[in-house]
Design a protein around this motif. Sequence first.
Motif, PDB file in Angstrom:
ATOM      1  N   ALA A 143      -4.280   7.859 -15.293  1.00 47.24           N
ATOM      2  CA  ALA A 143      -2.887   7.714 -14.862  1.00 47.24           C
ATOM      3  C   ALA A 143      -2.530   8.689 -13.751  1.00 47.24           C
ATOM      4  O   ALA A 143      -1.691   8.390 -12.895  1.00 47.24           O
ATOM      5  CB  ALA A 143      -1.951   7.921 -16.054  1.00 47.24           C
ATOM      6  N   LEU A 144      -3.160   9.855 -13.743  1.00 47.67           N
ATOM      7  CA  LEU A 144      -2.880  10.842 -12.720  1.00 47.67           C
ATOM      8  C   LEU A 144      -3.568  10.526 -11.396  1.00 47.67           C
ATOM      9  O   LEU A 144      -3.065  10.887 -10.327  1.00 47.67           O
ATOM     10  CB  LEU A 144      -3.329  12.230 -13.198  1.00 47.67           C
ATOM     11  N   VAL A 145      -4.705   9.825 -11.450  1.00 48.07           N
ATOM     12  CA  VAL A 145      -5.521   9.601 -10.255  1.00 48.07           C
ATOM     13  C   VAL A 145      -5.282   8.233  -9.623  1.00 48.07           C
ATOM     14  O   VAL A 145      -5.170   8.112  -8.394  1.00 48.07           O
ATOM     15  CB  VAL A 145      -7.016   9.770 -10.605  1.00 48.07           C
ATOM     16  N   ALA A 146      -5.178   7.186 -10.443  1.00 43.78           N
ATOM     17  CA  ALA A 146      -5.182   5.808  -9.952  1.00 43.78           C
ATOM     18  C   ALA A 146      -4.131   5.505  -8.886  1.00 43.78           C
ATOM     19  O   ALA A 146      -4.444   4.846  -7.883  1.00 43.78           O
ATOM     20  CB  ALA A 146      -5.036   4.836 -11.130  1.00 43.78           C
ATOM     21  N   PRO A 147      -2.872   5.946  -9.018  1.00 40.79           N
ATOM     22  CA  PRO A 147      -1.875   5.576  -7.999  1.00 40.79           C
ATOM     23  C   PRO A 147      -2.169   6.114  -6.611  1.00 40.79           C
ATOM     24  O   PRO A 147      -1.618   5.606  -5.623  1.00 40.79           O
ATOM     25  CB  PRO A 147      -0.573   6.181  -8.550  1.00 40.79           C
ATOM     26  N   PHE A 148      -3.034   7.112  -6.513  1.00 42.85           N
ATOM     27  CA  PHE A 148      -3.302   7.739  -5.221  1.00 42.85           C
ATOM     28  C   PHE A 148      -4.711   7.418  -4.706  1.00 42.85           C
ATOM     29  O   PHE A 148      -5.179   8.060  -3.755  1.00 42.85           O
ATOM     30  CB  PHE A 148      -3.136   9.252  -5.343  1.00 42.85           C
ATOM     31  N   SER A 149      -5.377   6.446  -5.322  1.00 42.55           N
ATOM     32  CA  SER A 149      -6.764   6.154  -4.959  1.00 42.55           C
ATOM     33  C   SER A 149      -6.887   5.579  -3.554  1.00 42.55           C
ATOM     34  O   SER A 149      -7.924   5.726  -2.914  1.00 42.55           O
ATOM     35  CB  SER A 149      -7.385   5.194  -5.976  1.00 42.55           C
ATOM     36  N   ILE A 150      -5.847   4.916  -3.078  1.00 41.67           N
ATOM     37  CA  ILE A 150      -5.844   4.389  -1.709  1.00 41.67           C
ATOM     38  C   ILE A 150      -4.818   5.176  -0.905  1.00 41.67           C
ATOM     39  O   ILE A 150      -3.628   5.156  -1.225  1.00 41.67           O
ATOM     40  CB  ILE A 150      -5.513   2.883  -1.675  1.00 41.67           C
ATOM     41  N   SER A 151      -5.263   5.867   0.120  1.00 40.86           N
ATOM     42  CA  SER A 151      -4.385   6.660   0.968  1.00 40.86           C
ATOM     43  C   SER A 151      -4.306   6.030   2.353  1.00 40.86           C
ATOM     44  O   SER A 151      -5.285   6.039   3.106  1.00 40.86           O
ATOM     45  CB  SER A 151      -4.898   8.100   1.078  1.00 40.86           C
ATOM     46  N   VAL A 152      -3.143   5.469   2.677  1.00 40.66           N
ATOM     47  CA  VAL A 152      -2.979   4.877   4.007  1.00 40.66           C
ATOM     48  C   VAL A 152      -2.975   5.969   5.074  1.00 40.66           C
ATOM     49  O   VAL A 152      -3.370   5.721   6.224  1.00 40.66           O
ATOM     50  CB  VAL A 152      -1.684   4.040   4.073  1.00 40.66           C
ATOM     51  N   PHE A 153      -2.559   7.162   4.706  1.00 36.54           N
ATOM     52  CA  PHE A 153      -2.622   8.269   5.663  1.00 36.54           C
ATOM     53  C   PHE A 153      -4.070   8.590   6.014  1.00 36.54           C
ATOM     54  O   PHE A 153      -4.391   8.854   7.182  1.00 36.54           O
ATOM     55  CB  PHE A 153      -1.932   9.506   5.092  1.00 36.54           C
TER      56      PHE A 153
END
Length: 278
Positions: A143-153
């Motif tokens: 839950a802590l990692v998954a939302p940030f796995s794709i970074s458009v930046f």
Amino acid sequence: MMNDTLSPGRILRLSVLTIGAIVFLAPYIFMISTAGKAQSDIFSSSLSLIPQTWFYVENFSKALSRVSMGSLLLNGVVVCGLILIVQVVVAIPCAYAMAKLSFRAARLMMALVMLGLLVPIHATALPLYVAFDKMSALNSYFALVAPFSISVFAIFLFLQFFRGIPDDLIHAARLDGMSETGIVMRVIVPNAWPAITAFSIFSVVAHWNDLFWPLIVVTNQAYATPPLGLLYFRAAEAGDDYGALMAATLIITLPLVLAFLFAQKRFVEGITMTGLKG
């Protein structure tokens, strides 16, 4: 030579940089000072950066004993490390495809990347929380990692960097029989370390200091990240013991400072090269 050294323009630049450095360093200097003070010094009417009574040992001992500092730091390293690895693994092939391959959806992909830069995590927090709750995945590293796995930046940063890599180098690799995956691994990645280092600093600092998302998905202190651990420390244990709280904050921020000092040269190089090769 002397006139150039003491020119008004140079003096003005140095003055502006000095003032800026003082402004940015003032909170950290105040934190170091407070971490070594007793309660009587902190709440005294006179402001002094040098503690009248040195309480560093006592405050750091409280910081290490009142919360599981080792667990907090380990969680921070695991979460930030996993996020960074997944982001880089996803972003490099995406950026390479957009920078060096020709396909119909290239402009659409670029538009989506630019649009993604405008969407903050706060806008998607509620649906993400509901999804993780339905999956029974709250209070977990997932839950802590998954939302940030794709970074458009990251995709945008690497895209700007990859555009500066000569096309002849990639064509030569193809003539040697390399697949696109081989080109990414053996040609692109070795040349992209300045950009990867620069993005690593951005990513680690952002997610190490993030309180918003862990505060939503974590209620079990076993998965608490450093900022969330400080919140537990302040609310549950420390009371108004600001000296111990500042000592705990120093312990948590020290890894970021050391990491930046270690990677400073690559960080500046990556930002400079990415900006010039846009």
